[in-house]
Design a protein around this motif. Structure first.
Motif, PDB file in Angstrom:
ATOM      1  N   LEU A 114       0.880  -1.166   0.000  1.00  0.00           N
ATOM      2  CA  LEU A 114       0.000   0.000   0.000  1.00  0.00           C
ATOM      3  C   LEU A 114       0.921   1.221   0.000  1.00  0.00           C
ATOM      4  O   LEU A 114       1.378   1.676   1.034  1.00  0.00           O
ATOM      5  CB  LEU A 114      -0.909   0.002   1.233  1.00  0.00           C
ATOM      6  CG  LEU A 114      -2.033   1.042   1.240  1.00  0.00           C
ATOM      7  CD1 LEU A 114      -2.971   0.837   0.069  1.00  0.00           C
ATOM      8  CD2 LEU A 114      -2.799   0.999   2.537  1.00  0.00           C
ATOM      9  N   PHE A 179      -5.931  -0.808   2.341  1.00  0.00           N
ATOM     10  CA  PHE A 179      -5.251  -1.422   3.476  1.00  0.00           C
ATOM     11  C   PHE A 179      -5.947  -2.718   3.880  1.00  0.00           C
ATOM     12  O   PHE A 179      -5.277  -3.713   4.205  1.00  0.00           O
ATOM     13  CB  PHE A 179      -5.204  -0.470   4.664  1.00  0.00           C
ATOM     14  CG  PHE A 179      -4.516  -1.056   5.864  1.00  0.00           C
ATOM     15  CD1 PHE A 179      -3.141  -1.021   5.973  1.00  0.00           C
ATOM     16  CD2 PHE A 179      -5.254  -1.670   6.874  1.00  0.00           C
ATOM     17  CE1 PHE A 179      -2.492  -1.576   7.066  1.00  0.00           C
ATOM     18  CE2 PHE A 179      -4.616  -2.233   7.965  1.00  0.00           C
ATOM     19  CZ  PHE A 179      -3.241  -2.186   8.063  1.00  0.00           C
ATOM     20  N   ALA A 183      -3.985  -6.232   4.039  1.00  0.00           N
ATOM     21  CA  ALA A 183      -3.762  -6.866   5.345  1.00  0.00           C
ATOM     22  C   ALA A 183      -4.493  -8.197   5.497  1.00  0.00           C
ATOM     23  O   ALA A 183      -4.051  -9.050   6.269  1.00  0.00           O
ATOM     24  CB  ALA A 183      -4.192  -5.916   6.453  1.00  0.00           C
ATOM     25  N   VAL A 192       3.760  -0.926   3.859  1.00  0.00           N
ATOM     26  CA  VAL A 192       2.834   0.191   4.028  1.00  0.00           C
ATOM     27  C   VAL A 192       3.616   1.502   4.051  1.00  0.00           C
ATOM     28  O   VAL A 192       4.514   1.685   4.880  1.00  0.00           O
ATOM     29  CB  VAL A 192       2.008   0.058   5.324  1.00  0.00           C
ATOM     30  CG1 VAL A 192       1.007   1.197   5.436  1.00  0.00           C
ATOM     31  CG2 VAL A 192       1.294  -1.286   5.365  1.00  0.00           C
ATOM     32  N   LEU A 196      -1.181   5.880   5.176  1.00  0.00           N
ATOM     33  CA  LEU A 196      -2.135   5.760   6.281  1.00  0.00           C
ATOM     34  C   LEU A 196      -2.475   7.107   6.899  1.00  0.00           C
ATOM     35  O   LEU A 196      -3.500   7.251   7.557  1.00  0.00           O
ATOM     36  CB  LEU A 196      -1.583   4.835   7.368  1.00  0.00           C
ATOM     37  CG  LEU A 196      -1.603   3.337   7.079  1.00  0.00           C
ATOM     38  CD1 LEU A 196      -1.164   2.575   8.301  1.00  0.00           C
ATOM     39  CD2 LEU A 196      -2.969   2.876   6.628  1.00  0.00           C
ATOM     40  N   ALA A 207      -5.749   0.312  11.894  1.00  0.00           N
ATOM     41  CA  ALA A 207      -4.713  -0.177  10.982  1.00  0.00           C
ATOM     42  C   ALA A 207      -3.465  -0.601  11.749  1.00  0.00           C
ATOM     43  O   ALA A 207      -2.875  -1.652  11.468  1.00  0.00           O
ATOM     44  CB  ALA A 207      -4.371   0.904   9.959  1.00  0.00           C
TER      45      ALA A 207
END
Length: 424
Positions: A114, A179, A183, A192, A196, A207
């Protein structure tokens, strides 16, 4: 059997500024001729370090250079560094979005990435279709994706919009869905980036909790890039700091963050008064002393009872004021605030002319070891600011616990310890 799941071997990435592709025809021919003779690419010998603070002369820039490190299974690695240090480029190479110019990466297991808003999404396809597409790309069967589908949608909170084309999603909705897919589709390695930060506080908490479950509960590997030092400290076990496209430090996460914050761009002048960022035009400040010194760095000694603030200057008009100080952790998290005027209505008055303002703050009986950053303000609460000096000085506490004789670490024990108040 080795538990190494990622290994970077002399990885470098070179870009040519201002062009698309490899450059001119002559450069392409030189590279081709070197290649068929089994020689090294001649343009790998030139190029400048990726230092944004200096104007370069070469068109060739190394975004990454000589990157060497290993990641073990189950590690949660925080990658830190200032903007332009090469963090996102490193993750793009790892995720095969782009290829390295030099070196190679050995990877064991599937990677889910991501990296930015909308990563891996087709805008014309619905959320449902994108979930199945992403799962298929990762090598999962339709039945495997179906078994995770409801969990993904519930975690992302997009049940109402799952059959709507994702081009109509907000950036926050895209991040949540992206996400959730990354995940929950059981990759061995989860990558990641700072993306976020687009999500709201509730989602960020979910998260980070999910990444902790993935790493600790399921033994998967996580690489996490963020400028949120509190999130990196709480989530990660190991850290890598990049500087100008090269590895500057590798170690445990507390050591890595300390190294990063000590080498960050937040530079203080040598005197506190020189760190004033804004001042009212009717005011002149000649000197500020905190902890008995004008220096922007000082030490709170073991057993020290008080912290003194003295501000000397001149005002062209009468002023009502309060002195406010906030002590913060290295990550910028407030630890304690002193503002008796703001909290208790104890507003002071100063007539025009020369002045010397003084406050003495009583320190607690328990003060843990560590570095604190001080913000200092003169203000008339709820009316106006008179002076602003954020990040004006650094205070390093030796740490003490009265009657115990041993300093406590700030990371594990907080900043201060409270005791019962007994009226005498």
């Amino acid at each position: 059997m080795s538990n190494t799941v990622i290994q970077f071997n002399n990885v470098g990435k070179q870009y040519i500024l201002g062009t698309i592709g490899t450059g001119t025809l002559s450069q392409d021919l030189n590279r081709w001729w070197a290649n068929i003779r089994g020689k090294e690419d001649p343009y790998l010998k030139i190029g400048e370090t990726n230092d944004r603070t200096q104007k370069g002369e070469s068109r060739f820039v190394w975004a990454l250079r000589d990157i060497n490190f290993k990641v073990e299974q189950g590690d949660v690695v925080g990658i830190v560094g200032k903007n332009g240090a090469g963090k996102s480029t490193l993750l793009k190479i790892l995720s095969r979005v782009t290829s390295p110019t030099t070196g190679d990466i050995k990877i064991k297991g599937r990677i889910a990435s991501l990296l930015e808003v909308g990563t891996g999404f087709h805008p014309e396809m619905t959320g449902r279709e994108n979930i199945f597409m992403n799962g298929s790309i990762m090598g999962m069967t339709k039945s495997e994706i179906k078994s995770k589908f409801d969990e993904i949608v519930d975690f992302a909170g997009v049940a109402k919009y799952v059959d709507t084309p994702v081009k109509r999603y907000s950036s926050g909705m895209m991040v949540r869905l992206g996400f959730a897919i990354a995940a929950h589709l059981e990759p061995e390695i989860l990558v990641v980036d700072e993306v976020l930060a687009v999500g709201d506080a509730e989602f960020q908490k979910k998260a980070i909790g999910k990444m902790q479950d993935v790493s600790k509960g399921e033994g998967r590997t996580v690489l996490f890039v963020s400028h949120n030092m509190a999130a990196v400290r709480s989530l990660c076990t190991r850290g890598i700091m990049l500087k100008n496209g090269m590895v500057d430090f590798i170690g445990d996460i507390p050591d890595t963050l300390d190294h990063y914050l000590k080498n960050s761009d937040m530079k203080q002048e040598s005197r506190i008064v020189d760190n004033i960022k804004w001042i009212k035009d009717t005011l002149k400040i000649d000197s500020i002393k905190i902890n008995g010194t004008e220096d922007a760095c000082s030490t709170i000694r073991n057993g020290q009872k008080t912290l003194e603030i003295v501000i000397d200057g001149f005002t062209e008009e009468d002023m009502n004021y309060d002195i406010m100080m906030t002590l913060k952790s290295k990550e910028g998290i407030p630890l304690a605030t002193y503002a008796i005027g703001h909290y208790f209505g104890n507003i002071q008055h100063q007539s025009k002319g020369l002045f010397s303002l003084k406050r003495v703050i009583e320190l607690p009986d328990i003060l843990s070891k560590g570095i604190m950053i001080a913000d200092l303000y003169l203000h008339h609460p709820m009316v106006e600011y008179i002076m602003k000096a954020p990040d004006c000085c650094t205070l390093e506490s030796e740490g003490f616990q009265q009657g115990f004789g041993r300093a406590l670490s700030q990371e594990h024990n907080g900043f201060m310890g409270f005791k019962n108040y007994e009226k005498k």
